[in-house]
Design an enzyme around this catalytic site. Structure first.
Site, PDB file in Angstrom:
ATOM      1  N   LYS A  11      24.755  20.768  33.012  1.00 37.79           N
ATOM      2  CA  LYS A  11      26.025  20.988  33.711  1.00 37.79           C
ATOM      3  C   LYS A  11      26.139  22.454  34.075  1.00 37.79           C
ATOM      4  CE  LYS A  11      28.331  23.205  30.206  1.00 37.79           C
ATOM      5  NZ  LYS A  11      28.757  24.633  30.258  1.00 37.79           N
ATOM      6  N   ASP A 134      31.727  19.899  25.280  1.00 37.31           N
ATOM      7  CA  ASP A 134      31.088  19.583  26.556  1.00 37.31           C
ATOM      8  C   ASP A 134      30.725  18.106  26.706  1.00 37.31           C
ATOM      9  OD1 ASP A 134      31.209  22.132  27.592  1.00 37.31           O
ATOM     10  OD2 ASP A 134      29.189  22.693  26.983  1.00 37.31           O
TER      11      ASP A 134
END
Length: 284
Positions: A11, A134
């Site tokens: 990401k 996350d």
């Protein structure tokens, strides 16, 4: 015989602001996530218990986040089966790219199918959030804005930049906890007992990262990488808590040339060029 091979993408944070430090020490964020084409790959096989191995052997075993998350999920839902997972690592460690969290999210998605638990996305996010801030963004499955401690997600409301993305890592990582501690020490107002709300940022703040100054103070290689990257593009910033950086370029050729320059100068140990992706390659 392998039951499945699934990707676990890196990401990037499109921007990251720390809006509050709670009394329990947790940081509330206002950030946005998108995905990269750079991926780890997880190989799943049927097994009687949970086993996790990794192409980087020091990351395998019971301490791996995949092992911990799958074990807890198995216990939560009374699953009798196990799962053997081998992680083929490509994403660098301690880079701010969410590699370990992405592996855990992909493992949960796979287990949810292979164990026929059929847990919905929101319930899976609520289960996974305590294991890592996350993980929810990967389970959410598309570009998102995250608030709270990362568990409050909504769709990213604007088109993603149509540039070629260059990811670069200097070869040394940064501990997320250490970067946050350094940030806290230099922002005493945010650590006041009552907490302080800061001005929320938004999608117009592409590349803003509240943690960048702290991380650069802790890492000369990161500072050098960012400086070199910014010689070639105005759109360059650190992802997450570092130490990987993002640069945007108008063409894939330009991005590839800059990647080679960074490696030739010795400021980048690992690079990846590709698109900014709106969707996770594996959907719940």
């Amino acid at each position: 015989m392998t039951a499945a091979i699934l990707p676990a993408p890196a990401k990037i944070n499109l921007y990251l602001s720390i809006t509050r430090i709670r009394q329990d020490g947790m940081h509330e964020l206002d950030t946005a996530f998108a995905f990269s084409e750079a991926c780890d790959y997880l190989h799943f096989n049927q097994a009687d218990s949970i086993h996790v191995t990794c192409s980087r052997p020091h990351l395998g075993g019971e301490s791996n986040l995949v092992h911990r998350v799958l074990t807890a999920f198995k216990e939560r839902h009374g699953i009798q089966q196990g799962l053997a997972v081998h992680i083929d690592k490509h994403i660098p460690e301690q880079a701010g790219l969410g590699g370990g969290s992405s592996d855990a999210a992909t493992a949960l998605i796979a287990a949810n199918t292979l164990w026929s638990t059929a847990i919905g996305r929101d319930e899976l996010i609520a289960f996974a959030a305590p294991f890592g801030a996350d993980i929810p963004c990967f389970l959410y499955g598309k570009a998102s804005i995250a608030r709270g401690i990362g568990e409050s997600l909504c769709d990213y409301p604007a088109p993603l930049p149509d540039h070629t993305m260059l990811l670069a890592w200097p070869g040394t990582g940064l501990s997320t906890a250490s970067v946050f501690q350094y940030f806290d020490s230099t922002h005493p107002a945010l650590t006041a007992p009552e907490g302080v709300d800061t001005i929320r940022r938004g999608i117009d703040d592409l590349g803003h990262n509240d943690l960048e100054e702290a991380a650069c103070s802790m890492s000369q290689p990161l500072t050098q990488l960012l400086a070199c990257l910014r010689q070639h593009t105005d759109l360059a910033w650190m992802s997450g808590s570092g130490s990987a950086c993002v640069g945007l370029f108008r063409s894939s050729n330009q991005a590839a040339e800059v990647a080679q320059t960074l490696q030739n100068r010795g400021v980048a140990n690992w690079t990846h060029t590709g698109s900014i992706c709106k969707e996770h390659p594996v959907q719940l």
